[in-house]
Write a protein that holds these residues in place. Structure first.
Motif, PDB file in Angstrom:
ATOM      1  N   GLU A 126      -6.480  26.814 107.139  1.00 36.89           N
ATOM      2  CA  GLU A 126      -5.121  27.374 107.228  1.00 36.89           C
ATOM      3  C   GLU A 126      -4.689  27.487 108.691  1.00 36.89           C
ATOM      4  O   GLU A 126      -3.534  27.216 109.027  1.00 36.89           O
ATOM      5  CB  GLU A 126      -5.075  28.740 106.540  1.00 36.89           C
ATOM      6  CG  GLU A 126      -3.675  29.294 106.337  1.00 36.89           C
ATOM      7  CD  GLU A 126      -2.817  28.434 105.415  1.00 36.89           C
ATOM      8  OE1 GLU A 126      -1.591  28.388 105.667  1.00 36.89           O
ATOM      9  OE2 GLU A 126      -3.341  27.814 104.480  1.00 36.89           O
ATOM     10  N   GLN A 136       0.149  33.862  96.532  1.00 36.74           N
ATOM     11  CA  GLN A 136       0.236  32.873  97.602  1.00 36.74           C
ATOM     12  C   GLN A 136      -0.352  31.561  97.103  1.00 36.74           C
ATOM     13  O   GLN A 136      -1.488  31.509  96.647  1.00 36.74           O
ATOM     14  CB  GLN A 136      -0.501  33.354  98.842  1.00 36.74           C
ATOM     15  CG  GLN A 136       0.213  34.538  99.489  1.00 36.74           C
ATOM     16  CD  GLN A 136      -0.374  34.904 100.828  1.00 36.74           C
ATOM     17  OE1 GLN A 136      -1.551  34.774 101.058  1.00 36.74           O
ATOM     18  NE2 GLN A 136       0.471  35.378 101.721  1.00 36.74           N
ATOM     19  N   ASP A 137       0.437  30.517  97.165  1.00 37.19           N
ATOM     20  CA  ASP A 137       0.016  29.171  96.758  1.00 37.19           C
ATOM     21  C   ASP A 137       0.023  28.936  95.253  1.00 37.19           C
ATOM     22  O   ASP A 137      -0.264  27.830  94.819  1.00 37.19           O
ATOM     23  CB  ASP A 137      -1.396  28.823  97.286  1.00 37.19           C
ATOM     24  CG  ASP A 137      -1.394  28.505  98.770  1.00 37.19           C
ATOM     25  OD1 ASP A 137      -0.295  28.380  99.330  1.00 37.19           O
ATOM     26  OD2 ASP A 137      -2.471  28.390  99.358  1.00 37.19           O
ATOM     27  N   ASP A 138       0.332  29.961  94.433  1.00 33.77           N
ATOM     28  CA  ASP A 138       0.249  29.727  92.995  1.00 33.77           C
ATOM     29  C   ASP A 138       1.251  28.668  92.521  1.00 33.77           C
ATOM     30  O   ASP A 138       0.904  27.816  91.699  1.00 33.77           O
ATOM     31  CB  ASP A 138       0.402  31.034  92.205  1.00 33.77           C
ATOM     32  CG  ASP A 138       1.680  31.801  92.538  1.00 33.77           C
ATOM     33  OD1 ASP A 138       2.450  31.327  93.382  1.00 33.77           O
ATOM     34  OD2 ASP A 138       1.888  32.883  91.948  1.00 33.77           O
ATOM     35  N   LYS A 167      -1.643  33.338 106.993  1.00 35.43           N
ATOM     36  CA  LYS A 167      -0.272  33.093 106.496  1.00 35.43           C
ATOM     37  C   LYS A 167       0.680  34.199 106.956  1.00 35.43           C
ATOM     38  O   LYS A 167       1.804  33.930 107.369  1.00 35.43           O
ATOM     39  CB  LYS A 167      -0.279  33.019 104.960  1.00 35.43           C
ATOM     40  CG  LYS A 167      -0.750  31.685 104.397  1.00 35.43           C
ATOM     41  CD  LYS A 167      -0.730  31.735 102.886  1.00 35.43           C
ATOM     42  CE  LYS A 167      -0.962  30.367 102.276  1.00 35.43           C
ATOM     43  NZ  LYS A 167       0.138  29.435 102.450  1.00 35.43           N
ATOM     44  N   LYS A 176       2.460  26.201  94.250  1.00 39.66           N
ATOM     45  CA  LYS A 176       1.996  24.894  94.740  1.00 39.66           C
ATOM     46  C   LYS A 176       0.863  24.357  93.866  1.00 39.66           C
ATOM     47  O   LYS A 176       0.844  23.181  93.503  1.00 39.66           O
ATOM     48  CB  LYS A 176       1.530  25.018  96.198  1.00 39.66           C
ATOM     49  CG  LYS A 176       1.229  23.677  96.861  1.00 39.66           C
ATOM     50  CD  LYS A 176       0.978  23.835  98.349  1.00 39.66           C
ATOM     51  CE  LYS A 176      -0.464  24.222  98.615  1.00 39.66           C
ATOM     52  NZ  LYS A 176      -0.797  24.229 100.051  1.00 39.66           N
ATOM     53  N   LEU A 177      -0.101  25.218  93.515  1.00 33.65           N
ATOM     54  CA  LEU A 177      -1.224  24.806  92.669  1.00 33.65           C
ATOM     55  C   LEU A 177      -0.737  24.359  91.293  1.00 33.65           C
ATOM     56  O   LEU A 177      -1.188  23.344  90.757  1.00 33.65           O
ATOM     57  CB  LEU A 177      -2.220  25.958  92.504  1.00 33.65           C
ATOM     58  CG  LEU A 177      -3.068  26.320  93.716  1.00 33.65           C
ATOM     59  CD1 LEU A 177      -3.901  27.563  93.416  1.00 33.65           C
ATOM     60  CD2 LEU A 177      -3.983  25.167  94.097  1.00 33.65           C
TER      61      LEU A 177
END
Length: 275
Positions: A242, A154-156, A210, A158-159
């Motif tokens: 969040e 999750q979010d990898d 999420k 985006k990072l």
């Protein structure tokens, strides 16, 4: 007339628990304050990606990195465990100490202390946003930094994208991931929130938020229920952010981001509301 100290704030309150591993101790804390916990574990099972983690260690030792970024304590521990299995633990720790290391979160910091790993940069408030801002401020113009980024599913992406926009070349390490939660449990919690049969829901991670608020026809109804009647409670800033990012306006969180203080804050909230 009853005084605030004569009665627990959670007496008669139905409190939803979205956690998985910490569901039992959290439920006990709620019961001690007079509340009735209702567990909906929507974290999703954690899966260790052993082969991936082994490859990540080999690549980290073989390649050159100016920076390593560890986003979670679980990720740091999983990589270290893999280095032990491969017989490369001392080389892994030595290489980390020769690399600028940026970290987020208390659990990651504790892992570093326990393994004698020096840290170059720590997120001041435990969020990735703060860490990336600090990292951006330290970036040297025109020098392309090679970054070993430990993240999870999750979010990898985006990072990685945010770091690449800063001019970094990113190696993505994903030593573990989260599976989707059990659909029936997720649907039961959604229904309980929409029908407002719960007084509050406590969240102990961003992943739970999420999963509950992922694109779904009922998402707006869930957000509306939280904004009208059901209290959203977050263990810390990352989880609270969040919730807020999804449009939930009133989020209760403790000053100290731990389960005990979170339940105490919830108890105090209802004591004030009830008086």
């Amino acid at each position: 007339m009853k005084g605030g100290g004569d009665m627990n704030g959670l007496d008669g309150k139905q409190i939803g628990v979205a956690a998985d591993r910490s569901a039992d101790p959290l439920s006990n804390l709620i019961q001690k304050k007079g509340g009735s916990p209702v567990v909906y574990s929507i974290q999703g099972k954690q899966s260790l990606n052993e082969q991936t983690s082994h490859q990540n260690i080999k690549d980290f030792l073989a390649e050159t990195f100016e920076w390593a970024i560890f986003t979670t304590g679980i990720g740091a521990k999983t990589l270290a465990d893999s280095s032990v299995e491969l017989g490369f633990y001392s080389s892994f720790i030595e290489k980390l100490n020769d690399t600028n290391l940026a970290i987020r979160g208390k659990k990651t910091l504790n892992w570093c202390k326990n393994n004698a790993v020096q840290v170059s940069m720590v997120s001041e408030d435990g969020t990735m946003e703060n860490l990336l801002k600090t990292f951006s401020d330290k970036q040297m113009d025109g020098i392309r930094q090679r970054v070993f980024l430990q993240a999870y599913n999750q979010d990898d992406a985006k990072l990685k994208d945010q770091l690449e926009k800063l001019g970094c070349s990113v190696y993505l390490s994903r030593p573990y991931s989260y599976q989707a939660p059990i659909p029936q449990v997720l649907n039961d919690l959604k229904k309980a929130v929409i029908e407002q049969s719960l007084d509050a829901v406590v969240f102990t991670s961003k992943t739970q938020v999420k999963n509950l608020l992922a694109n779904h026809p009922d998402t707006q109804k869930i957000v509306q229920a939280f904004n009208e009647q059901v209290l959203a409670v977050a263990v810390g800033k990352v989880t609270a952010n969040e919730l807020k990012r999804n449009g939930i306006l009133n989020v209760l969180q403790p000053d100290n981001p731990k389960m005990g203080p979170m339940v105490v804050a919830l108890d105090r909230y209802y004591q004030q509301v009830n008086n």
